[in-house]
Structures are given as structure tokens and as C-alpha cells.
Design a protein around this motif. Structure first.
Motif, PDB file in Angstrom:
ATOM      1  N   ARG A  58       0.919  -1.631  -0.175  1.00  0.00           N
ATOM      2  CA  ARG A  58       0.036   0.205   0.025  1.00  0.00           C
ATOM      3  C   ARG A  58       0.801   0.946  -0.305  1.00  0.00           C
ATOM      4  N   GLY A  59       1.532   0.609   0.704  1.00  0.00           N
ATOM      5  CA  GLY A  59       2.970   2.276   0.519  1.00  0.00           C
ATOM      6  C   GLY A  59       3.435   2.662  -0.442  1.00  0.00           C
ATOM      7  N   ASN A  60       3.867   1.659  -1.621  1.00  0.00           N
ATOM      8  CA  ASN A  60       4.525   1.816  -2.675  1.00  0.00           C
ATOM      9  C   ASN A  60       3.323   2.050  -3.728  1.00  0.00           C
ATOM     10  N   GLU A  61       2.454   2.173  -3.378  1.00  0.00           N
ATOM     11  CA  GLU A  61       1.213   2.150  -4.263  1.00  0.00           C
ATOM     12  C   GLU A  61       0.234   3.350  -3.906  1.00  0.00           C
ATOM     13  N   ARG A  62       0.358   3.820  -3.173  1.00  0.00           N
ATOM     14  CA  ARG A  62       0.170   5.465  -2.672  1.00  0.00           C
ATOM     15  C   ARG A  62       1.972   5.964  -3.796  1.00  0.00           C
ATOM     16  N   LEU A  63       2.780   5.931  -2.811  1.00  0.00           N
ATOM     17  CA  LEU A  63       3.980   6.570  -4.042  1.00  0.00           C
ATOM     18  C   LEU A  63       4.338   6.636  -5.103  1.00  0.00           C
ATOM     19  N   ILE A  64       3.862   5.465  -5.425  1.00  0.00           N
ATOM     20  CA  ILE A  64       3.683   5.734  -7.232  1.00  0.00           C
ATOM     21  C   ILE A  64       2.147   6.557  -7.668  1.00  0.00           C
ATOM     22  N   SER A  65       1.605   7.182  -7.162  1.00  0.00           N
ATOM     23  CA  SER A  65      -0.088   8.114  -6.965  1.00  0.00           C
ATOM     24  C   SER A  65       0.783   9.320  -6.802  1.00  0.00           C
ATOM     25  N   LEU A  66       1.586   9.844  -5.687  1.00  0.00           N
ATOM     26  CA  LEU A  66       1.691  10.757  -5.810  1.00  0.00           C
ATOM     27  C   LEU A  66       3.322  11.221  -7.233  1.00  0.00           C
ATOM     28  N   GLN A  68       5.729  14.988 -16.779  1.00  0.00           N
ATOM     29  CA  GLN A  68       5.540  14.270 -16.874  1.00  0.00           C
ATOM     30  C   GLN A  68       6.184  13.108 -16.340  1.00  0.00           C
ATOM     31  N   VAL A  69       5.394  12.135 -15.566  1.00  0.00           N
ATOM     32  CA  VAL A  69       6.703  10.816 -14.676  1.00  0.00           C
ATOM     33  C   VAL A  69       5.435   9.689 -15.238  1.00  0.00           C
ATOM     34  N   ARG A  70       6.043   9.316 -15.584  1.00  0.00           N
ATOM     35  CA  ARG A  70       5.336   7.430 -16.388  1.00  0.00           C
ATOM     36  C   ARG A  70       6.218   6.624 -15.341  1.00  0.00           C
ATOM     37  N   ILE A  71       5.309   5.534 -14.496  1.00  0.00           N
ATOM     38  CA  ILE A  71       5.806   4.426 -13.920  1.00  0.00           C
ATOM     39  C   ILE A  71       5.037   3.847 -14.232  1.00  0.00           C
ATOM     40  N   ALA A  72       5.787   2.491 -14.785  1.00  0.00           N
ATOM     41  CA  ALA A  72       4.863   1.169 -15.999  1.00  0.00           C
ATOM     42  C   ALA A  72       5.938  -0.144 -15.142  1.00  0.00           C
ATOM     43  N   ASN A  73       4.588  -1.469 -14.822  1.00  0.00           N
ATOM     44  CA  ASN A  73       5.669  -2.264 -14.162  1.00  0.00           C
ATOM     45  C   ASN A  73       5.485  -3.692 -15.554  1.00  0.00           C
ATOM     46  N   SER A  74       5.972  -4.678 -15.063  1.00  0.00           N
ATOM     47  CA  SER A  74       5.452  -5.930 -16.523  1.00  0.00           C
ATOM     48  C   SER A  74       5.381  -7.173 -15.751  1.00  0.00           C
ATOM     49  N   ILE A  75       5.102  -8.450 -15.489  1.00  0.00           N
ATOM     50  CA  ILE A  75       5.550  -9.109 -15.355  1.00  0.00           C
ATOM     51  C   ILE A  75       5.077 -10.159 -16.101  1.00  0.00           C
ATOM     52  N   TRP A  76       6.203 -11.419 -16.463  1.00  0.00           N
ATOM     53  CA  TRP A  76       6.130 -11.854 -17.911  1.00  0.00           C
ATOM     54  C   TRP A  76       6.730 -13.364 -17.397  1.00  0.00           C
ATOM     55  N   SER A  77       5.226 -14.407 -17.560  1.00  0.00           N
ATOM     56  CA  SER A  77       6.038 -15.395 -16.950  1.00  0.00           C
ATOM     57  C   SER A  77       5.977 -17.055 -18.330  1.00  0.00           C
ATOM     58  N   ARG A  78       6.759 -17.948 -18.189  1.00  0.00           N
ATOM     59  CA  ARG A  78       6.674 -18.422 -19.754  1.00  0.00           C
ATOM     60  C   ARG A  78       5.408 -19.600 -19.257  1.00  0.00           C
ATOM     61  N   LYS A  79       5.123 -19.666 -20.954  1.00  0.00           N
ATOM     62  CA  LYS A  79       3.833 -20.257 -20.638  1.00  0.00           C
ATOM     63  C   LYS A  79       3.366 -21.610 -20.493  1.00  0.00           C
ATOM     64  N   GLY A  80       2.444 -22.016 -19.624  1.00  0.00           N
ATOM     65  CA  GLY A  80       2.380 -23.422 -18.951  1.00  0.00           C
ATOM     66  C   GLY A  80       2.946 -23.398 -17.295  1.00  0.00           C
ATOM     67  N   LYS A  81       3.843 -22.054 -16.852  1.00  0.00           N
ATOM     68  CA  LYS A  81       4.048 -22.621 -15.522  1.00  0.00           C
ATOM     69  C   LYS A  81       3.152 -21.293 -14.401  1.00  0.00           C
ATOM     70  N   ILE A 117      17.166  13.605 -10.436  1.00  0.00           N
ATOM     71  CA  ILE A 117      16.260  14.020 -10.021  1.00  0.00           C
ATOM     72  C   ILE A 117      15.353  13.704  -8.960  1.00  0.00           C
ATOM     73  N   GLU A 118      14.537  14.730  -8.295  1.00  0.00           N
ATOM     74  CA  GLU A 118      14.435  14.488  -7.164  1.00  0.00           C
ATOM     75  C   GLU A 118      12.385  15.518  -6.528  1.00  0.00           C
ATOM     76  N   ASP A 119      11.586  14.428  -5.702  1.00  0.00           N
ATOM     77  CA  ASP A 119      10.916  14.893  -6.106  1.00  0.00           C
ATOM     78  C   ASP A 119       9.997  15.151  -5.100  1.00  0.00           C
ATOM     79  N   ARG A 120       9.994  16.312  -3.934  1.00  0.00           N
ATOM     80  CA  ARG A 120      10.341  17.669  -2.928  1.00  0.00           C
ATOM     81  C   ARG A 120       8.614  16.803  -2.330  1.00  0.00           C
ATOM     82  N   GLN A 121       7.922  16.565  -2.253  1.00  0.00           N
ATOM     83  CA  GLN A 121       6.740  16.090  -2.099  1.00  0.00           C
ATOM     84  C   GLN A 121       6.855  15.117  -1.397  1.00  0.00           C
ATOM     85  N   THR A 122       7.504  14.144  -1.820  1.00  0.00           N
ATOM     86  CA  THR A 122       8.285  12.692  -1.460  1.00  0.00           C
ATOM     87  C   THR A 122       9.031  12.440  -0.477  1.00  0.00           C
ATOM     88  N   ASP A 123       9.454  13.039  -1.921  1.00  0.00           N
ATOM     89  CA  ASP A 123      11.049  13.200  -0.933  1.00  0.00           C
ATOM     90  C   ASP A 123      12.176  11.918  -1.603  1.00  0.00           C
TER      91      ASP A 123
END
Length: 304
Positions: free
Chosen positions: A3-11, A20-33, A287-293
């Protein structure tokens, strides 16, 4: 923690106008695993991660992942992986893209060719940008530090220049003794800043550096425990960590992108006189964000 990371990413993705700030995550799993649903659901819910089951044996699989990287770094990092190891069952990707216009742009007409002193004592001619104004500024015996704001000022570039009698290594030792002190505001002072244009690309394999820092267990094929992610056997462990960064600094502002992939297998005294900061030797920046440090990007520039 999720939840802390969710809030940080949102801020961080609310940086104000002209940034413009864009943060993206992806998970790629082997088919059948199979992977535990709690693991995939948590990544989707808290990290907005794209979850994809992919045929790792297909020759097009690396291109599929690289297309995602290219899109989420605005084309600044077009390729992250060349191939997928037959033993790999999961690839995690994290991409950060930043594009910020200076609150006060540098005038191109003021940019002149000047010398930049390299670590070996030689010099290199660089395009040096110049502007004057009021900035957060700090001067101590071994360094000068200045903040250059982007957009409405919620984000900025922190630049720390070691004194000519000091060094970048000495600055690093001082910097990491107490990182929290660098999040404090500096006093506002009038002065002049000279900063070289930058265009840097950096790529590094991080497995050995991480192990040297003490992160050994996740890389251990026998003792690593990622059973919360997937049924065992096979025993999961981290086989590779790769990081790529792109950053460009010019008169209008800064554009930066970074991607990290994880592959898994089986206060100073007031200054009355106007200051001058001439960044003509190796320096540190963040490169820093002053709202969250939070620091989105950190680096040392030894050759612009």
C-alpha cells in the motif's frame, strides 16, 4: 509495504504542469508455468502491473517484451533483452520515464563552448548552458549544491559539485553517510549556474554488485525462497538483474528513462554575495520529488 508503494507511485505521477512522470511495471511468465494468484493479483492491484503469459520459446518473445519497454520509455530505451534463457520462467520489468521542462529555461544564445575537466586531468570541450536567478543553494567546505526546479517546482534537479581540492569519491562518502540531509531545503540565494548539456546512456548487469552489497540469498539456486510466488519445485531464484538508463539535459529541461529487469530461473550560514556554480568537473545529480523526498534518478557525471 504494498500500500505504501501504491501511494508513492500515485504521488510521483502527479508532478504538476510541464512535467511528465510515468512508472510502469510488467510481469512476463513462461507459458505453462503456474504462479500463485495472490502474487499476480497483488502486483496488478498495488503496482498496476501488466501480467502476461508468454511463449518464451518463440523467437518473437524478446521483441514482445522490448516493444513494451520501448513504449513505456517513449522510445528512449528501445531494447532491453536480446534473448531468453531456456531456464528462465519469469521476467519482471520496471520502467520509469521522466520529462520535465525547467521552471526557468536556459537561453540557447547564452550557451557557449567551455572546458570540462575529466578525472584523468585532461579536458574536454562541452556546450555549457548559463543562467542567473534565485535558487536553493548550499555551500560547504568540500562542495557546492544547487536545486534547479522543473515546472511548478514540485520536482527539481539537485546538482552537487565537489570542490576542486576534493573529489567525486569523497563526495560519495559524504553523500551516503546521511542521505536524509539532502532532502532538507537550502537557503534561497541569487547567483549564476553553468551546467553542461548532457546526453548519457548507461547499462549495467547488477547481479555481482548486488551480491557484493550483501544481497546473496535471492541468487542462491538452492536456498532462495520465492515460494510465495509459485509452487515448488522447481525452486525459483534470481538469475540476472539488468539496468539501463537514458538521460538528456538541455536548455528546455530534462528527459530521462530507466528500465530494470529481474530474470528468475528454476543548514548553512546566509550568503550575502551572489554565488557562482560552474559545473566544469565531475559531479553528482539527482532528479527528486519534493513532495515525497523520492529520488527518481541519481547519477554521477564524469564525462558529459
Amino acid at each position: 509495504m504494498n500500500r505504501g508503494n501504491e501511494r508513492l507511485i500515485s504521488l510521483l505521477q502527479q508532478p504538476g504542469s510541464d512535467v511528465q512522470v510515468r512508472i510502469a511495471n510488467s510481469i512476463w511468465s513462461r507459458k505453462g508455468k503456474p504462479f500463485h494468484s495472490d502474487f499476480t493479483k497483488a502486483n496488478q492491484a498495488f503496482y498496476d502491473a501488466k501480467i502476461t503469459e508468454l511463449d518464451f520459446n518463440s523467437p518473437n518473445a524478446p521483441d514482445t517484451i522490448n516493444d513494451w519497454v520501448n513504449k513505456n520509455t517513449n522510445g528512449k530505451i528501445p531494447r532491453m533483452i536480446e534473448s531468453i534463457d531456456p531456464m528462465e520462467v519469469l521476467i519482471l520489468m520496471n520502467a520509469v520515464y521522466f520529462n520535465g521542462g525547467w521552471k526557468k529555461e536556459f537561453q540557447p544564445s547564452a550557451t557557449k563552448e567551455e572546458s570540462f575537466k575529466l578525472q584523468d586531468g585532461s579536458t574536454k570541450q562541452v556546450q555549457m548552458m548559463t543562467q542567473s536567478g534565485s535558487y536553493e543553494y548550499l555551500q560547504e567546505e568540500e562542495f557546492q549544491a544547487i536545486r534547479l526546479p522543473y515546472g511548478e517546482g514540485q520536482m527539481d534537479m539537485l546538482v552537487i559539485l565537489p570542490d576542486e581540492s576534493s573529489s567525486l569519491d569523497a563526495l560519495h562518502d559524504k553523500l551516503w553517510e546521511d542521505p536524509n540531509r539532502w532532502h532538507e531545503s537550502f537557503q534561497s540565494n541569487r547567483g549564476e549556474i553553468k551546467l553542461p548539456r548532457l546526453k548519457i546512456e548507461y547499462s549495467e548487469k547488477l547481479k555481482e554488485p548486488l551480491k557484493a552489497m550483501g544481497m546473496t540469498l535471492p541468487f542462491d539456486e538452492v536456498h532462495a525462497d520465492f515460494s510465495g510466488m509459485a509452487p515448488v519445485p522447481p525452486n525459483l531464484f534470481i538469475s540476472a538483474v539488468t539496468h539501463k538508463t537514458f538521460i538528456e539535459v538541455n536548455e528546455k529541461g530534462t528527459e530521462a528513462a530507466a528500465v530494470t529487469s529481474v530474470h528468475m530461473a528454476g543548514a548553512s550560514a546566509p550568503i550575502d554575495e551572489p554565488f557562482q556554480v560552474t559545473i566544469n568537473r565531475p559531479f553528482f545529480f539527482a532528479i527528486e520529488d519534493r513532495q515525497t523526498d523520492a529520488w527518481l534518478f541519481v547519477g554521477s557525471v564524469v564525462e558529459p
